[in-house]
Motif scaffolding. Structure first.
Motif, PDB file in Angstrom:
ATOM      1  N   ASP A 104      46.815  22.380  50.227  1.00  0.00           N
ATOM      2  CA  ASP A 104      47.376  21.669  49.077  1.00  0.00           C
ATOM      3  C   ASP A 104      48.879  21.474  49.192  1.00  0.00           C
ATOM      4  O   ASP A 104      49.542  21.157  48.210  1.00  0.00           O
ATOM      5  CB  ASP A 104      47.054  22.426  47.781  1.00  0.00           C
ATOM      6  N   GLU A 105      49.442  21.651  50.388  1.00  0.00           N
ATOM      7  CA  GLU A 105      50.893  21.607  50.578  1.00  0.00           C
ATOM      8  C   GLU A 105      51.296  20.509  51.550  1.00  0.00           C
ATOM      9  O   GLU A 105      50.610  20.252  52.543  1.00  0.00           O
ATOM     10  CB  GLU A 105      51.376  22.964  51.108  1.00  0.00           C
ATOM     11  N   SER A 165      46.213  25.698  42.552  1.00  0.00           N
ATOM     12  CA  SER A 165      45.046  25.007  43.106  1.00  0.00           C
ATOM     13  C   SER A 165      43.815  25.915  43.163  1.00  0.00           C
ATOM     14  O   SER A 165      42.682  25.443  43.048  1.00  0.00           O
ATOM     15  CB  SER A 165      45.364  24.450  44.488  1.00  0.00           C
ATOM     16  N   ARG A 191      47.121  18.640  36.223  1.00  0.00           N
ATOM     17  CA  ARG A 191      47.692  18.995  37.517  1.00  0.00           C
ATOM     18  C   ARG A 191      49.208  19.124  37.445  1.00  0.00           C
ATOM     19  O   ARG A 191      49.861  18.443  36.650  1.00  0.00           O
ATOM     20  CB  ARG A 191      47.318  17.946  38.551  1.00  0.00           C
ATOM     21  N   ASP A 224      53.727  21.604  46.819  1.00  0.00           N
ATOM     22  CA  ASP A 224      52.309  21.934  46.790  1.00  0.00           C
ATOM     23  C   ASP A 224      51.780  21.909  45.366  1.00  0.00           C
ATOM     24  O   ASP A 224      52.536  21.901  44.393  1.00  0.00           O
ATOM     25  CB  ASP A 224      52.011  23.263  47.491  1.00  0.00           C
ATOM     26  N   VAL A 225      50.462  21.859  45.285  1.00  0.00           N
ATOM     27  CA  VAL A 225      49.791  21.795  43.985  1.00  0.00           C
ATOM     28  C   VAL A 225      49.762  23.195  43.396  1.00  0.00           C
ATOM     29  O   VAL A 225      49.206  24.122  43.994  1.00  0.00           O
ATOM     30  CB  VAL A 225      48.365  21.229  44.129  1.00  0.00           C
ATOM     31  N   VAL A 267      43.166  17.462  44.236  1.00  0.00           N
ATOM     32  CA  VAL A 267      44.265  17.881  45.114  1.00  0.00           C
ATOM     33  C   VAL A 267      44.626  16.748  46.071  1.00  0.00           C
ATOM     34  O   VAL A 267      45.809  16.447  46.290  1.00  0.00           O
ATOM     35  CB  VAL A 267      43.881  19.158  45.894  1.00  0.00           C
ATOM     36  N   ASP A 268      43.602  16.088  46.639  1.00  0.00           N
ATOM     37  CA  ASP A 268      43.861  14.992  47.579  1.00  0.00           C
ATOM     38  C   ASP A 268      44.630  13.848  46.915  1.00  0.00           C
ATOM     39  O   ASP A 268      45.456  13.187  47.556  1.00  0.00           O
ATOM     40  CB  ASP A 268      42.547  14.465  48.147  1.00  0.00           C
ATOM     41  N   CYS A 315      46.862  14.183  44.571  1.00  0.00           N
ATOM     42  CA  CYS A 315      48.265  14.632  44.541  1.00  0.00           C
ATOM     43  C   CYS A 315      48.913  14.500  45.914  1.00  0.00           C
ATOM     44  O   CYS A 315      50.062  14.050  46.027  1.00  0.00           O
ATOM     45  CB  CYS A 315      48.351  16.086  44.065  1.00  0.00           C
ATOM     46  N   ILE A 316      48.187  14.893  46.964  1.00  0.00           N
ATOM     47  CA  ILE A 316      48.717  14.784  48.329  1.00  0.00           C
ATOM     48  C   ILE A 316      49.028  13.332  48.665  1.00  0.00           C
ATOM     49  O   ILE A 316      50.057  13.010  49.264  1.00  0.00           O
ATOM     50  CB  ILE A 316      47.720  15.368  49.346  1.00  0.00           C
ATOM     51  N   LYS A 341      38.888  19.364  45.164  1.00  0.00           N
ATOM     52  CA  LYS A 341      39.476  18.790  46.379  1.00  0.00           C
ATOM     53  C   LYS A 341      39.900  17.346  46.143  1.00  0.00           C
ATOM     54  O   LYS A 341      40.958  16.909  46.619  1.00  0.00           O
ATOM     55  CB  LYS A 341      38.494  18.864  47.549  1.00  0.00           C
TER      56      LYS A 341
END
Length: 320
Positions: A82-83, A42, A116, A38-39, A58-59, A61-62, A55
């Motif tokens: 975020d996981e 976040s 990040r 996860d981030v 985070v997206d 990174c996902i 967002k």
């Protein structure tokens, strides 16, 4: 100690990925690596940058995590806020995927002076798959390892390390022996050393601490309710057996669950008419047999829009 790059090159034939994500697991118990990533921090991203920009970061990174999982023959089980939770075929591919995730996220550009970082935990062992999800002690241990990790850190178990090839095993170090609920003996914890020249992390009392202190405050019909204990949950609906009873004719008997998973609160719809959620300053969303991570402040309504009957609205705030 061999560098990760040299080990990855030596194992390149094993790490080459199929173009598509691996097929669902076979029926019955199977042995895989369960990995959570996860981030890190976040919540601070949202506070510093605002919802839209945070967002998007985070997206990104996902998206990187998903691509890496596919590269190593794994499968994403679910994403929650975020996981990412995923499975990979081997202990080796768990380490390689975790390291690639860290390397690629670390290479992302700084945006508005914000860098990040992700934290990763994984464990190799038997799981049972039902309804495209995986269950069992392996999942719990993997989640525990992720909870111990800090930003830019990868944590796993000694039992997982012992299943790796010697070359990859050399990139890990024991750092602690922790008591884990449901385990008679302490669990040996290891850190993956993935950065060249990185200082090795030694065990500290903070490694054994629980998840960060985060509480969820709920308010319905003037009655407050909290959700603060690890691994706790409440059921919301119109049935008298629910922990929060909402006598709304649009609500199902057991309409939704709110679960604490480490330091996150997850709202899970299990209703006929859907669960409506509105985060402050954002458009309303509708969950239909879906999940969402609660953050900040907002409102929840069962079976109808939050803009409708205000006396049937649940107000929430994540604190900490």
């Amino acid at each position: 100690m061999a560098t990760f790059d040299s080990m990855k090159t030596a194992l390149s034939s094993q790490a080459e990925a199929p173009e598509t994500v691996a097929a669902p697991l076979a029926a019955g118990p199977v042995t895989v690596t369960v990995l959570f990533a996860d981030v890190s921090g976040s919540t601070k991203l949202y506070d510093a940058l605002g919802d839209t920009q945070a967002k998007a970061m985070v997206d990104e990174c996902i998206g990187i995590m998903r691509a890496v999982v596919a590269q190593y023959g794994g499968r994403v089980i679910k994403t929650i806020g975020d996981e990412v939770m995923c499975v990979l075929p081997l202990a080796d591919t768990g380490l390689l995927a975790a390291t690639d995730m860290q390397t690629k996220v670390m290479a992302l550009p700084v945006v508005s002076n914000v860098k990040r970082a992700i934290r990763v935990g994984f464990h190799f062992g038997p799981v049972i798959e039902e309804h495209n999800d995986v269950f069992g002690d392996t999942v719990n241990l993997a989640a525990r390892m992720a909870g111990l990790a800090k930003g830019q850190q990868i944590i796993t178990t000694l039992a997982t390390v012992q299943q790796m090839t010697p070359m990859l095993r050399a990139s890990t170090r024991r750092i602690a022996a922790l008591a884990v609920k449901g385990k008679g003996d302490d669990v040996e914890v290891c850190e993956v050393i993935w950065q060249a020249g990185e200082e090795l992390t030694m065990a500290t009392p903070s490694m054994a601490s629980a998840a960060r202190n985060v509480d969820l405050a709920l308010l319905y019909a003037g009655t407050p309710m909290g959700l603060a204990q690890a691994n706790s949950a409440i059921v919301v609906g119109r049935d008298a057996s629910c922990q929060m009873v909402v006598p709304d004719r649009m609500a199902s008997r057991q309409h939704a669950r709110i679960e604490r998973r480490r330091d996150k609160f997850i709202l899970i719809d299990q209703s006929t008419n859907g669960t409506f959620v509105e985060f402050d300053g954002e458009a309303e969303m509708v969950l239909r047999r879906e999940e969402v991570m609660l953050r900040g402040k907002g409102r929840i309504a069962l079976g109808h829009s939050v803009s409708g009957l205000h006396e049937e609205t649940i107000y929430f705030e994540v604190k900490g």
